[in-house]
Design a protein around this motif. Structure first.
Motif, PDB file in Angstrom:
ATOM      1  N   SER A   1      29.245 -23.244  -7.401  1.00 15.81           N
ATOM      2  CA  SER A   1      29.653 -23.444  -8.790  1.00 15.81           C
ATOM      3  C   SER A   1      30.677 -22.432  -9.272  1.00 15.81           C
ATOM      4  N   ASP A   2      30.809 -21.289  -8.556  1.00 19.34           N
ATOM      5  CA  ASP A   2      31.696 -20.244  -9.063  1.00 19.34           C
ATOM      6  C   ASP A   2      33.005 -20.183  -8.296  1.00 19.34           C
ATOM      7  N   MET A   3      33.423 -21.316  -7.719  1.00 17.98           N
ATOM      8  CA  MET A   3      34.669 -21.356  -6.965  1.00 17.98           C
ATOM      9  C   MET A   3      35.827 -20.829  -7.815  1.00 17.98           C
ATOM     10  N   GLY A   4      36.535 -19.872  -7.270  1.00 13.06           N
ATOM     11  CA  GLY A   4      37.676 -19.308  -7.968  1.00 13.06           C
ATOM     12  C   GLY A   4      37.325 -18.152  -8.887  1.00 13.06           C
ATOM     13  N   LEU A   5      36.027 -17.863  -9.042  1.00 13.90           N
ATOM     14  CA  LEU A   5      35.625 -16.789  -9.941  1.00 13.90           C
ATOM     15  C   LEU A   5      35.323 -15.490  -9.202  1.00 13.90           C
ATOM     16  N   SER A   6      35.136 -15.549  -7.900  1.00 10.56           N
ATOM     17  CA  SER A   6      34.849 -14.354  -7.116  1.00 10.56           C
ATOM     18  C   SER A   6      36.114 -13.816  -6.470  1.00 10.56           C
ATOM     19  N   ASP A   7      36.166 -12.488  -6.336  1.00 10.63           N
ATOM     20  CA  ASP A   7      37.287 -11.861  -5.640  1.00 10.63           C
ATOM     21  C   ASP A   7      37.174 -12.051  -4.140  1.00 10.63           C
ATOM     22  N   ILE A   8      35.926 -12.096  -3.647  1.00  8.45           N
ATOM     23  CA  ILE A   8      35.670 -12.185  -2.209  1.00  8.45           C
ATOM     24  C   ILE A   8      34.526 -13.166  -1.963  1.00  8.45           C
ATOM     25  N   TYR A   9      34.672 -14.009  -0.929  1.00 11.48           N
ATOM     26  CA  TYR A   9      33.576 -14.839  -0.440  1.00 11.48           C
ATOM     27  C   TYR A   9      33.227 -14.339   0.961  1.00 11.48           C
ATOM     28  N   ALA A  10      31.963 -13.978   1.174  1.00 11.06           N
ATOM     29  CA  ALA A  10      31.547 -13.364   2.438  1.00 11.06           C
ATOM     30  C   ALA A  10      30.537 -14.242   3.160  1.00 11.06           C
ATOM     31  N   TYR A  11      30.716 -14.358   4.470  1.00  8.44           N
ATOM     32  CA  TYR A  11      29.842 -15.167   5.324  1.00  8.44           C
ATOM     33  C   TYR A  11      29.397 -14.337   6.527  1.00  8.44           C
TER      34      TYR A  11
END
Length: 209
Positions: A156-166
């Protein structure tokens, strides 16, 4: 005890020479992408990709986390691909920057854990902070730590985080435990962009699943 922990982690990290680290990063990237459902737009719109082919957490009461890896910074996108995100990603020009991640933890903990981490940096300001050695996870950058196998098409927060970590492991310790960890440029490592490892890494990141 603290000195022993840091010595163990430091020696483990230094086993990774530059070219070997590039090859290990390619393998780690492939594995993380096979075991996670990563939204294509996260990959193609990222300004940088940070890969830690080794991230170690160890300790007893007092603990430490440390990782060494590579940050691939998207330098240029050929003009002819500007309207095609996938082709633009596959034909982008990248700079390979050695980086390290470290932090300390305290509390009820014991043992040793080693994982791969792949981070997609969406905000160019984060890259500058890493170059300036002042990037602290959760403090100066918002991070979404994605669970193993999560279908990120629905986040739901696509584009709101500086980093996406996996990561490669189910049950990876919660992102809060990385809060306060610092990512900096690793001056002790040098990369050869003419090496086999670099070639394999470029091939790995060009694949969009």
């Amino acid at each position: 005890m603290r000195k022993i922990i840091w010595l163990i982690l430091l020696n483990f990290g230094l086993l990774y020479g530059g070219n070997e680290m590039l090859l290990d990063s390619a393998n780690a990237y492939n594995l993380v992408n096979r075991t996670n459902k990563i939204n294509q737009s996260i990959i193609t719109n990222s300004s940088a990709i940070i890969i830690f082919p080794t991230f170690v957490k160890a300790g007893f009461i007092l603990g430490a986390t440390i990782g060494r890896g590579v940050m691939l910074v998207r330098d240029d996108i050929p003009q002819e691909y500007i309207d095609d995100n996938i082709s633009a990603h596959q034909n982008s020009i990248w700079s390979a920057v050695p980086v390290r991640l470290g932090g300390a933890t305290i509390g009820l903990q014991a043992g040793y854990e080693n994982n791969f981490i792949v981070m997609y940096v969406m905000n160019k300001a984060v890259i500058k902070d890493i170059y300036d050695n002042k990037l602290t996870l959760s403090a100066s950058a918002s991070v979404s730590f994605m669970d193993y196998g999560v279908n990120s098409e629905a986040i739901s927060d696509m584009g709101l985080s500086d980093i996406y970590a996996y990561t490669n492991n189910r049950g990876f310790f919660v992102g809060a435990e990385l809060g306060g960890s610092v990512i900096t440029v690793d001056d002790k490592i040098k990369f050869d962009t003419a090496s086999y490892g670099y070639e394999q890494l470029m091939q790995a990141i060009s694949v969009i699943r």
